[in-house]
Motif scaffolding. Sequence first.
Motif, mmCIF file in Angstrom:
data_model
loop_
_atom_site.group_PDB
_atom_site.id
_atom_site.type_symbol
_atom_site.label_atom_id
_atom_site.label_comp_id
_atom_site.label_asym_id
_atom_site.label_seq_id
_atom_site.Cartn_x
_atom_site.Cartn_y
_atom_site.Cartn_z
ATOM 1 N N MET A 1 0.811 -1.218 0.000
ATOM 2 C CA MET A 1 0.000 0.000 0.000
ATOM 3 C C MET A 1 0.846 1.270 0.000
ATOM 4 S SD MET A 1 -3.203 -0.749 2.524
ATOM 5 C CE MET A 1 -4.519 -1.880 2.075
ATOM 6 N N THR A 2 2.159 1.123 0.070
ATOM 7 C CA THR A 2 3.038 2.287 0.159
ATOM 8 C C THR A 2 2.855 3.241 -1.013
ATOM 9 O OG1 THR A 2 4.673 0.977 1.370
ATOM 10 C CG2 THR A 2 5.449 3.032 0.378
ATOM 11 N N TYR A 3 2.580 2.695 -2.191
ATOM 12 C CA TYR A 3 2.467 3.517 -3.396
ATOM 13 C C TYR A 3 1.413 4.614 -3.264
ATOM 14 C CZ TYR A 3 -1.851 1.080 -4.679
ATOM 15 O OH TYR A 3 -3.136 0.583 -4.703
ATOM 16 N N LYS A 4 0.409 4.416 -2.429
ATOM 17 C CA LYS A 4 -0.700 5.365 -2.357
ATOM 18 C C LYS A 4 -0.287 6.715 -1.778
ATOM 19 C CE LYS A 4 -4.400 1.931 -2.191
ATOM 20 N NZ LYS A 4 -5.702 1.540 -1.616
ATOM 21 N N THR A 5 0.821 6.753 -1.063
ATOM 22 C CA THR A 5 1.275 8.019 -0.476
ATOM 23 C C THR A 5 2.385 8.669 -1.294
ATOM 24 O OG1 THR A 5 2.803 6.824 1.002
ATOM 25 C CG2 THR A 5 0.610 7.335 1.849
ATOM 26 N N ARG A 6 2.638 8.153 -2.489
ATOM 27 C CA ARG A 6 3.690 8.711 -3.342
ATOM 28 C C ARG A 6 3.157 9.773 -4.300
ATOM 29 N NH1 ARG A 6 6.338 2.819 -4.734
ATOM 30 N NH2 ARG A 6 7.402 2.504 -2.710
ATOM 31 N N PHE A 7 1.879 10.064 -4.215
ATOM 32 C CA PHE A 7 1.263 11.070 -5.080
ATOM 33 C C PHE A 7 0.998 12.308 -4.227
ATOM 34 C CE2 PHE A 7 0.289 6.812 -6.500
ATOM 35 C CZ PHE A 7 0.637 6.846 -7.841
ATOM 36 N N LYS A 8 1.798 13.339 -4.441
ATOM 37 C CA LYS A 8 1.775 14.505 -3.559
ATOM 38 C C LYS A 8 1.056 15.687 -4.206
ATOM 39 C CE LYS A 8 4.618 12.300 -0.739
ATOM 40 N NZ LYS A 8 4.213 11.789 0.576
ATOM 41 N N PRO A 9 0.245 16.440 -3.441
ATOM 42 C CA PRO A 9 -0.072 16.206 -2.032
ATOM 43 C C PRO A 9 -1.191 15.177 -1.858
ATOM 44 C CG PRO A 9 -1.049 18.258 -2.756
ATOM 45 C CD PRO A 9 -0.274 17.727 -3.922
ATOM 46 N N VAL A 10 -1.067 14.399 -0.784
ATOM 47 C CA VAL A 10 -2.076 13.398 -0.457
ATOM 48 C C VAL A 10 -2.714 13.785 0.868
ATOM 49 C CG1 VAL A 10 -0.461 11.868 0.756
ATOM 50 C CG2 VAL A 10 -2.529 10.911 -0.269
ATOM 51 N N GLU A 11 -4.008 13.515 0.980
ATOM 52 C CA GLU A 11 -4.741 13.802 2.211
ATOM 53 C C GLU A 11 -5.212 12.499 2.842
ATOM 54 O OE1 GLU A 11 -7.883 16.514 1.362
ATOM 55 O OE2 GLU A 11 -6.534 18.158 0.837
ATOM 56 N N LYS A 12 -5.182 12.481 4.178
ATOM 57 C CA LYS A 12 -5.634 11.324 4.940
ATOM 58 C C LYS A 12 -6.843 11.715 5.791
ATOM 59 C CE LYS A 12 -0.877 9.603 5.307
ATOM 60 N NZ LYS A 12 0.223 9.198 6.235
ATOM 61 N N LEU A 13 -7.785 10.789 5.920
ATOM 62 C CA LEU A 13 -8.970 11.045 6.730
ATOM 63 C C LEU A 13 -8.677 10.684 8.180
ATOM 64 C CD1 LEU A 13 -11.911 11.937 6.820
ATOM 65 C CD2 LEU A 13 -12.577 9.569 6.320
ATOM 66 N N THR A 14 -8.798 11.651 9.057
ATOM 67 C CA THR A 14 -8.537 11.456 10.482
ATOM 68 C C THR A 14 -9.784 11.811 11.289
ATOM 69 O OG1 THR A 14 -7.820 13.728 10.973
ATOM 70 C CG2 THR A 14 -6.169 12.244 10.001
ATOM 71 N N ALA A 15 -9.669 11.699 12.596
ATOM 72 C CA ALA A 15 -10.781 12.080 13.466
ATOM 73 C C ALA A 15 -11.083 13.572 13.358
ATOM 74 C CB ALA A 15 -10.451 11.708 14.916
ATOM 75 N N ARG A 16 -10.125 14.340 12.854
ATOM 76 C CA ARG A 16 -10.314 15.788 12.673
ATOM 77 C C ARG A 16 -10.758 16.118 11.248
ATOM 78 N NH1 ARG A 16 -5.182 15.289 14.277
ATOM 79 N NH2 ARG A 16 -4.426 16.449 12.460
ATOM 80 N N GLY A 17 -11.022 15.105 10.464
ATOM 81 C CA GLY A 17 -11.382 15.311 9.061
ATOM 82 C C GLY A 17 -10.197 15.040 8.161
ATOM 83 N N TRP A 18 -10.277 15.508 6.919
ATOM 84 C CA TRP A 18 -9.206 15.310 5.953
ATOM 85 C C TRP A 18 -8.046 16.259 6.271
ATOM 86 C CZ3 TRP A 18 -9.175 11.352 2.561
ATOM 87 C CH2 TRP A 18 -10.407 10.732 2.265
ATOM 88 N N VAL A 19 -6.851 15.694 6.392
ATOM 89 C CA VAL A 19 -5.665 16.508 6.685
ATOM 90 C C VAL A 19 -4.567 16.187 5.678
ATOM 91 C CG1 VAL A 19 -6.205 16.711 9.137
ATOM 92 C CG2 VAL A 19 -4.730 14.844 8.349
ATOM 93 N N ARG A 20 -3.786 17.184 5.348
ATOM 94 C CA ARG A 20 -2.696 17.035 4.400
ATOM 95 C C ARG A 20 -1.556 16.246 5.052
ATOM 96 N NH1 ARG A 20 -1.960 20.325 -0.083
ATOM 97 N NH2 ARG A 20 -4.245 20.325 -0.019
ATOM 98 N N ALA A 21 -1.115 15.170 4.394
ATOM 99 C CA ALA A 21 -0.015 14.367 4.922
ATOM 100 C C ALA A 21 1.296 15.092 4.694
ATOM 101 C CB ALA A 21 0.013 13.004 4.254
ATOM 102 N N ALA A 22 2.254 14.845 5.559
ATOM 103 C CA ALA A 22 3.560 15.491 5.446
ATOM 104 C C ALA A 22 4.304 14.974 4.216
ATOM 105 C CB ALA A 22 4.366 15.233 6.702
#
Length: 244
Positions: free
Chosen positions: A223-244
């Motif tokens: 699943m590592t490939y999914k974070t290689r497309f920048k910028p990527v956002e992740k769904l957290t308890a605070r909503g969608w946040v931009r991954a580092a």
Amino acid sequence: MTDQSFKFPRFFVTAPSPCPYVPGRFERKVFTELKRNDALEMNEALARIGFRRSQNIVYRPSCDDCSACVSVRVAAREFKASDSQKRLLRRHADLEVSACEPWSTEEQFELLQRYVGSRHPSGGMAMMDAYDFADMIEQTPVDTVVVEYREPSTDDRPGRLVGACLTDKQSDGLSMVYSFYDPALATRPGLGTFIILDHIVRAARAELPFVYLGYWIEGVDRMTYKTRFKPVEKLTARGWVRAA
């Protein structure tokens, strides 16, 4: 349109089953059925909170004491391709891309079998027959296409099918439901990555903000490939946040 434009659905939970990603854990899913009269609105609203579609069902993980599965999406209009991604775009620029109606074909099914047999031989889709495949493609109550990737046509005949993606079109982007490709083509390395890149490019051209890639689990190599497309956002308890 708002997320409250449909009647609140009734949800169900599956029985626990062995997790295919994290050894020793069990997965459960919460799901609901998409009804024809409000399927578009419901699918889009639930996609924004991490649900995925399978035929006329939308689901998301609901596991005891585990939240490893994280929904991810690419910010298409801000996407910046890496040097290697740019090379892939150039290398496969000759492929002919068509958005086809969601109608299954024998050629698509044969391609899926080669892909699953090579990449996921022990997965649940390994047992899929042509009827199951037709249901996966055709049983959709939302705006869906099969994006086909073919080698250049010759003598007015379509080129060989080398990749495909079942894709839902939403008002806020494209949701890649399932993609598959020929894994044995030495002349076409990185086809899976290219299919994602192509979706990102097309979403940006259509001024759609996101491409939804499904679930990602930290530490799972496939699943590592999914974070290689920048910028990527992740769904957290605070909503969608931009991954580092």
